[in-house]
Write a protein that holds these residues in place. Structure first.
Motif, PDB file in Angstrom:
ATOM      1  N   LYS A 118      -9.534   7.198  -2.147  1.00  0.00           N
ATOM      2  CA  LYS A 118      -9.077   6.001  -1.433  1.00  0.00           C
ATOM      3  C   LYS A 118      -8.105   5.126  -2.220  1.00  0.00           C
ATOM      4  O   LYS A 118      -7.610   4.126  -1.705  1.00  0.00           O
ATOM      5  N   SER A 121      -3.810   4.617  -1.354  1.00  0.00           N
ATOM      6  CA  SER A 121      -3.291   3.571  -0.456  1.00  0.00           C
ATOM      7  C   SER A 121      -3.128   2.253  -1.208  1.00  0.00           C
ATOM      8  O   SER A 121      -2.185   1.504  -0.963  1.00  0.00           O
ATOM      9  N   GLU A 124       0.019   2.552  -3.223  1.00  0.00           N
ATOM     10  CA  GLU A 124       1.187   2.429  -2.349  1.00  0.00           C
ATOM     11  C   GLU A 124       1.448   0.967  -2.011  1.00  0.00           C
ATOM     12  O   GLU A 124       2.593   0.509  -2.033  1.00  0.00           O
ATOM     13  N   GLN A 125       0.387   0.229  -1.728  1.00  0.00           N
ATOM     14  CA  GLN A 125       0.529  -1.200  -1.426  1.00  0.00           C
ATOM     15  C   GLN A 125       1.084  -1.958  -2.630  1.00  0.00           C
ATOM     16  O   GLN A 125       1.886  -2.880  -2.479  1.00  0.00           O
TER      17      GLN A 125
END
Length: 201
Positions: A118, A121, A124-125
């Motif tokens: 997880k 993500s 990426e943020q």
């Protein structure tokens, strides 16, 4: 104090966050502007290349918490990025190899699992936030749409597999294509010589 001096100071601060010698980004900017000239870029693209290259790393310290959460020493993680071959596979291998640095075997395995399950993500943020910081600074300084757009594309790649996903090729601003290349070439040329930098690209 002129705007260029202020932005140069920001670029030097970015060098520290990258684990690079001071003035790395200033040298990268010199390379980038010369590349733009050799490519016959118009005046607006040459100007955008100058500002984009100076600003590329401005937002890197804003992602330090997220990176240190997975990789421990965020500066060492960023410095290691310069030693990768220019491929998506090499980048992913670096992520996995670096995850949990400085921890014991069990903790490292847990962090790697969290990253793969997880954490991507979150990363990426963080990278998108880096671009947003760069773009916001450029906007406040009135550097124009070409510069802002180029900075928002900092983590894009030609093949469209960067961030934001699907954006690549000729849709990328010339300034960010040149700026990112110069950022890499400066390190390779400094550490391994000019010929190695030619082979790198």
């Amino acid at each position: 104090m002129q705007l260029a001096e202020v932005v140069a100071a920001v670029a030097v601060a970015g060098d520290l966050g990258l684990g690079q010698p001071l003035e790395h980004m200033l040298r990268s900017c010199t390379l980038a502007t010369r590349m733009a000239e050799r490519l016959g870029a118009d005046a607006e693209d040459r100007d955008a290349t100058y500002w984009v290259t100076l600003f590329i790393t401005a937002g890197c310290v804003g992602t330090s918490w997220e990176l240190s959460r997975f990789f421990g020493d965020d500066i060492a993680f960023r410095a290691g990025m310069y030693r990768l071959k220019p491929s998506q596979l090499a980048f992913l291998a670096h992520l996995v190899k670096s995850a949990g640095s400085g921890t014991d075997g069990l903790s490292r395995a847990r962090i790697r699992a969290a990253l793969l399950l997880k954490g991507m993500s979150s990363l990426e943020q963080a990278f998108v936030a880096h671009c947003a910081v760069n773009g916001a600074m450029a906007h406040r300084l009135g550097l124009g749409e070409r510069v802002i757009t180029g900075l928002l594309q900092t983590f894009c790649s030609w093949n469209g597999k960067g961030l934001p996903k699907g954006l690549g090729g000729e849709d990328l601003q010339l300034s960010i294509r040149i700026g990112n290349l110069a950022n890499q070439v400066e390190v390779v040329a400094r550490e391994r010589g000019v010929e190695a930098s030619r082979q790198h690209v």
